[in-house]
Design a protein around this motif. Structure first.
Motif, PDB file in Angstrom:
ATOM      1  N   LEU A 250       5.343  -7.994   9.349  1.00  0.00           N
ATOM      2  CA  LEU A 250       4.570  -7.346   8.276  1.00  0.00           C
ATOM      3  C   LEU A 250       3.199  -7.561   8.321  1.00  0.00           C
ATOM      4  O   LEU A 250       2.491  -6.768   7.987  1.00  0.00           O
ATOM      5  CB  LEU A 250       5.423  -7.820   6.994  1.00  0.00           C
ATOM      6  N   ALA A 251       2.865  -8.761   8.746  1.00  0.00           N
ATOM      7  CA  ALA A 251       1.467  -9.237   8.716  1.00  0.00           C
ATOM      8  C   ALA A 251       0.629  -8.072   9.988  1.00  0.00           C
ATOM      9  O   ALA A 251      -0.370  -7.734   9.677  1.00  0.00           O
ATOM     10  CB  ALA A 251       1.458 -10.570   9.304  1.00  0.00           C
ATOM     11  N   GLN A 252       1.396  -8.007  10.822  1.00  0.00           N
ATOM     12  CA  GLN A 252       0.924  -6.891  11.932  1.00  0.00           C
ATOM     13  C   GLN A 252       0.861  -5.620  11.560  1.00  0.00           C
ATOM     14  O   GLN A 252       0.153  -4.981  11.763  1.00  0.00           O
ATOM     15  CB  GLN A 252       1.971  -6.900  13.276  1.00  0.00           C
ATOM     16  N   CYS A 253       1.886  -5.210  10.880  1.00  0.00           N
ATOM     17  CA  CYS A 253       1.815  -3.878  10.177  1.00  0.00           C
ATOM     18  C   CYS A 253       0.650  -3.800   9.384  1.00  0.00           C
ATOM     19  O   CYS A 253      -0.108  -2.657   9.152  1.00  0.00           O
ATOM     20  CB  CYS A 253       3.080  -3.522   9.419  1.00  0.00           C
ATOM     21  N   ALA A 254       0.341  -4.805   8.453  1.00  0.00           N
ATOM     22  CA  ALA A 254      -0.878  -4.621   7.389  1.00  0.00           C
ATOM     23  C   ALA A 254      -2.042  -4.747   8.313  1.00  0.00           C
ATOM     24  O   ALA A 254      -3.187  -4.175   7.343  1.00  0.00           O
ATOM     25  CB  ALA A 254      -0.676  -6.135   6.407  1.00  0.00           C
ATOM     26  N   GLU A 255      -2.083  -5.067   9.436  1.00  0.00           N
ATOM     27  CA  GLU A 255      -3.494  -4.966  10.381  1.00  0.00           C
ATOM     28  C   GLU A 255      -3.962  -3.785  10.533  1.00  0.00           C
ATOM     29  O   GLU A 255      -4.954  -3.183  11.011  1.00  0.00           O
ATOM     30  CB  GLU A 255      -3.375  -5.959  11.414  1.00  0.00           C
ATOM     31  N   GLN A 256      -2.782  -2.723  10.657  1.00  0.00           N
ATOM     32  CA  GLN A 256      -3.125  -1.378  10.840  1.00  0.00           C
ATOM     33  C   GLN A 256      -3.891  -0.644   9.758  1.00  0.00           C
ATOM     34  O   GLN A 256      -3.315  -0.468   8.679  1.00  0.00           O
ATOM     35  CB  GLN A 256      -1.577  -0.624  11.183  1.00  0.00           C
ATOM     36  N   SER A 283      -2.262  -5.214   2.602  1.00  0.00           N
ATOM     37  CA  SER A 283      -1.890  -6.603   2.500  1.00  0.00           C
ATOM     38  C   SER A 283      -0.328  -6.580   1.872  1.00  0.00           C
ATOM     39  O   SER A 283       0.118  -5.830   1.271  1.00  0.00           O
ATOM     40  CB  SER A 283      -2.794  -7.498   1.462  1.00  0.00           C
ATOM     41  N   ILE A 284       0.111  -7.691   2.099  1.00  0.00           N
ATOM     42  CA  ILE A 284       1.767  -8.023   1.581  1.00  0.00           C
ATOM     43  C   ILE A 284       1.594  -8.698   0.339  1.00  0.00           C
ATOM     44  O   ILE A 284       1.346  -9.937   0.396  1.00  0.00           O
ATOM     45  CB  ILE A 284       2.557  -8.671   2.653  1.00  0.00           C
ATOM     46  N   ALA A 285       1.622  -7.888  -0.730  1.00  0.00           N
ATOM     47  CA  ALA A 285       1.570  -8.562  -2.021  1.00  0.00           C
ATOM     48  C   ALA A 285       2.667  -9.569  -2.475  1.00  0.00           C
ATOM     49  O   ALA A 285       2.621 -10.622  -3.102  1.00  0.00           O
ATOM     50  CB  ALA A 285       1.443  -7.714  -3.175  1.00  0.00           C
ATOM     51  N   THR A 286       3.911  -9.111  -2.050  1.00  0.00           N
ATOM     52  CA  THR A 286       5.299  -9.919  -2.303  1.00  0.00           C
ATOM     53  C   THR A 286       6.185  -9.847  -0.832  1.00  0.00           C
ATOM     54  O   THR A 286       6.506  -8.723  -0.531  1.00  0.00           O
ATOM     55  CB  THR A 286       6.196  -8.980  -3.448  1.00  0.00           C
TER      56      THR A 286
END
Length: 357
Positions: A250-256, A283-286
């Protein structure tokens, strides 16, 4: 006159002596018969034969027990008895035996030349009873020899889900070692394992990925097949690793810096457009709290809620105005986990195209 009386007394004494000798002879013959019967019952009877077999199992002498007449059988007899002819002999060894104590023959009955010997015992702390069929196997001198009319072996038809490795009574096995298909063994194909009766067999799994406290089965019926199903559960460490991989994904997804990250479980469609020279920031809030559940031979990540957050500048298509945009975007994460042949795990999250080993 005196001479006649003397002869008469001698004859009377002789008759008494002969009677005593006859009685002694009868008592001696009875004693020999009783002793012979006791020796027969203790050493040469069907009961004694079964007790010797149980004694071998009790002392852990698996190889000697297997050499007992009538125990080992050829493949055709196995198949005719309903046992898988390719069943593995891996458990017919000392390392796979559990304790056998307090065994006692409770009855011996003859039926058409075959003796049915019933026994009670305690196997691995579990009380049980079994009946064995014994038949004449010729003579050893003047005493009879015996063999099992029906082999006391049995089969455990074992299906282990969630692990290729397991242990039976602490003896470690790999499905590819005991399957007739070898390295090509499918994860859900039953494993056919020959075992001694009587015996308690406990199947456990204890790996870095999965574990189970164990499933026990009492093998108490000769030439019987007992299905055993073991479902391993994910270990806490395995769940932690999967959680880490999902968080990294998910962190890698948020970098897009796009509205719809590629091969990711979240995204946003807007009616207007991004402002020129402006890129959205995710960013991943939860974070999702991942769980793992069995899925056939492998594992699945059930759908779990999570929230992403986006910051962007949006330009109106109507009047060209630019405004700051900030919004939480709920989404769900699921996935599959496949255990590969080398023991590693292939984790796919949110999309069949997202793969992390």
């Amino acid at each position: 006159m005196m001479q006649g009386r003397t002869v008469s007394r001698r004859r009377g004494a002789l008759r008494v002596d002969l009677s005593i000798l006859t009685l002694i002879g009868l008592l001696l013959f009875a004693a020999i018969g009783a002793g012979g019967a006791a020796l027969y019952q203790q050493f040469y009877s069907p009961t004694a034969f079964v007790e010797r077999y149980l004694g071998l199992l009790s002392s852990g002498r698996a190889a000697d027990a297997l050499r007992t007449p009538g125990v080992a059988v050829d493949l055709s007899l196995l198949e005719n008895s309903g046992i898988e002819p390719t069943a593995s002999e891996a458990l017919l060894r000392t390392a796979a035996l559990t304790t056998l104590t307090d065994y006692e023959v409770t009855s011996e009955k003859q039926e058409d030349g075959t003796y049915r010997v019933a026994v009670d015992y305690t196997a691995g702390g579990v009380e049980g009873s079994s009946t064995f069929s014994v038949e004449r196997n010729g003579w050893i001198g003047v005493v009879p020899d015996w063999r099992f009319a029906q082999s006391p072996l049995a089969e455990i038809e074992l299906t282990v889900r969630g692990s290729d490795t397991f242990a039976v009574n602490g003896f470690a096995l790999d499905r590819r070692q005991v399957s007739s298909h070898g390295a090509d063994a499918a994860p859900l194909d039953p494993l056919h394992l020959l075992v001694f009766t009587p015996g308690l067999y406990s199947v456990t799994v204890d790996t870095a990925i999965s574990a189970t406290p164990g499933v026990s089965v009492l093998a108490d019926t000769a030439m019987a097949r007992t299905p055993v199903h073991v479902q391993a559960l994910p270990t806490e460490k395995f769940t932690e690793v999967v959680q880490e991989r999902v968080d990294e994904f998910l962190a890698q997804c948020a970098e897009q810096q796009v509205l719809l990250p590629t091969a990711c479980p979240f995204g946003l469609e807007v009616q207007n457009r991004l402002a020129p020279d402006s890129l959205p920031k995710w960013s991943i809030a939860t974070q999702p709290k991942v769980t793992i559940q069995p899925d056939g031979a492998n594992w699945a990540i059930p759908a779990v809620d999570a929230v992403a957050h986006i910051e962007a500048k949006i330009q109106s298509l109507f009047d060209g105005s630019v405004r700051d945009f900030s919004e939480d975007v709920p989404f769900q994460v699921n996935g599959t986990i496949t255990i590969l042949a080398d023991g590693s795990a292939s984790i796919r999250v949110g999309s069949p195209d997202a793969d992390d080993d």
